[in-house]
Design a protein around this motif. Structure first.
Motif, PDB file in Angstrom:
ATOM      1  N   LYS A  25      19.630  15.153 -38.339  1.00  0.00           N
ATOM      2  CA  LYS A  25      20.016  15.566 -36.982  1.00  0.00           C
ATOM      3  C   LYS A  25      20.158  14.355 -36.064  1.00  0.00           C
ATOM      4  O   LYS A  25      21.085  14.287 -35.249  1.00  0.00           O
ATOM      5  N   ARG A  29      23.347  13.054 -33.877  1.00  0.00           N
ATOM      6  CA  ARG A  29      23.278  13.005 -32.417  1.00  0.00           C
ATOM      7  C   ARG A  29      22.715  11.701 -31.885  1.00  0.00           C
ATOM      8  O   ARG A  29      22.384  11.589 -30.708  1.00  0.00           O
ATOM      9  N   HIS A  32      23.326   9.955 -28.530  1.00  0.00           N
ATOM     10  CA  HIS A  32      22.801  10.545 -27.300  1.00  0.00           C
ATOM     11  C   HIS A  32      21.344  10.121 -27.097  1.00  0.00           C
ATOM     12  O   HIS A  32      20.427  10.912 -27.174  1.00  0.00           O
ATOM     13  N   HIS A 130      21.328  16.536 -22.719  1.00  0.00           N
ATOM     14  CA  HIS A 130      22.651  15.914 -22.827  1.00  0.00           C
ATOM     15  C   HIS A 130      23.767  16.941 -22.924  1.00  0.00           C
ATOM     16  O   HIS A 130      24.895  16.677 -22.486  1.00  0.00           O
ATOM     17  N   ASN A 154      17.844  13.504 -24.648  1.00  0.00           N
ATOM     18  CA  ASN A 154      18.273  14.005 -25.949  1.00  0.00           C
ATOM     19  C   ASN A 154      17.310  15.083 -26.411  1.00  0.00           C
ATOM     20  O   ASN A 154      16.193  14.792 -26.820  1.00  0.00           O
ATOM     21  N   THR A 156      16.888  16.829 -29.149  1.00  0.00           N
ATOM     22  CA  THR A 156      16.979  17.059 -30.584  1.00  0.00           C
ATOM     23  C   THR A 156      15.561  17.280 -31.091  1.00  0.00           C
ATOM     24  O   THR A 156      14.721  16.382 -31.011  1.00  0.00           O
TER      25      THR A 156
END
Length: 305
Positions: A25, A29, A32, A130, A154, A156
């Protein structure tokens, strides 16, 4: 002995799989990243919107004003917002970022936007995930109020081996699961390396307001410190946009488990970063952080100087 060995192997394999998924992941991403501003003071106060915040603001207003102040979501609706003039504001509710001029059922978001545009006349940093970039709300704020600077973080969710997840947290490449905006706010403030973070208004008492109606629908009364109690009622908690089905009791309590587990993850991460998090809420079900009165905390800080 054999059972303990199987449990250890199972945990290792679980952490390994979660770590690999998290790295995948992050690879997708990774552009970001989160770039946070330097702290303005060594101490900050994160203000949740729980009902107990009224008591804390009455008793600890002067103390809170001496710290860097962090507010969340619809805090701006309260009259005290303009008196506190917070330096930081965190919004993580996805509904804010699908809101448009044509949205008719979110007067609360419209009100927050209006306050940001017309009444915030001091420097304030607004933290948003983001995926909010390019949204109607952010476009309006950035175009109308230069006093508000936007920081994109971010979101995530990463899990796995502790050393890996802590490294990803610290680099702004991932976060714990932020089941509430307070978890996101605390993660950001820990990464800004405050010496001490005080948490107020974090009642986390939603379970007290859970009801079932005769149709077996799950109802909750959402109470915030700025609400007028007479205007509140228990409302169905729908799990789909068409409002055909409410969450089950099992799903609701699983969600609460994720909240409390998130605070435990943050407690350990704060210890790792050398940040002290104190739950100073007048009422709270959070047991992950140490509980102290403000006078005790201040006296201890003075004795350590």
């Amino acid at each position: 002995m054999v059972e303990a060995g199987f449990n250890s192997l199972s945990q290792f394999l679980s952490d390994l799989f979660a770590s690999l998924v998290s790295l995948l992941k992050v690879a997708i991403r990774g552009r970001h990243t989160t770039r946070l501003p330097d702290r303005q003071l060594p101490t900050c106060s994160v203000l949740g919107n729980g009902p107990s915040l009224n008591e804390s603001l009455t008793d600890q207003f002067d103390f809170i004003r001496q710290t860097e102040i962090v507010c969340v979501n619809n805090f701006a609706h309260a009259e005290v917002f303009l008196r506190l003039r917070p330096q930081d504001y965190v919004i993580s509710d996805p509904n804010y970022f699908v809101f448009t001029e044509q949205t008719t059922d979110r007067d609360d978001i419209r009100k927050t936007l209006s306050i940001f545009q017309n009444q915030v006349d001091w420097p304030m940093t607004l933290y948003v995930p983001h995926f909010a970039k390019g949204s109607y709300l952010l476009g309006k704020i950035e175009a109308s109020n230069p006093k508000i600077s936007v920081v994109y973080f971010n979101y995530t969710v990463v899990r796995g081996f502790r050393r890996l997840t802590y490294w990803l947290y610290s680099k702004g490449l991932g976060m714990p699961q932020a089941q509430t905006v307070i978890i996101a706010a605390l993660t950001l403030m820990i990464n800004r390396k405050f010496d001490t973070i005080y948490l107020f208004g974090a009642d986390t008492s939603w379970h007290e307001q859970i009801r079932l109606n005769e149709q077996n629908q799950l109802l909750i009364k959402q109470i915030h410190f700025y609400d007028k109690p007479k205007d509140l009622a228990h409302q169905p908690v729908y799990m789909d946009a068409q409002r055909q089905r409410t969450f089950s009791m099992a799903a609701q309590f699983l969600s609460l488990h994720k909240v409390f587990r998130g605070y435990e993850v943050l407690r350990d991460y704060a210890d790792y970063r050398g940040v002290r998090v104190i739950n100073a809420s007048a009422k709270s079900y959070i047991d992950a952080f140490e509980r102290e009165s403000i006078s005790q905390s201040v006296n201890q800080s003075m004795s350590n100087e």
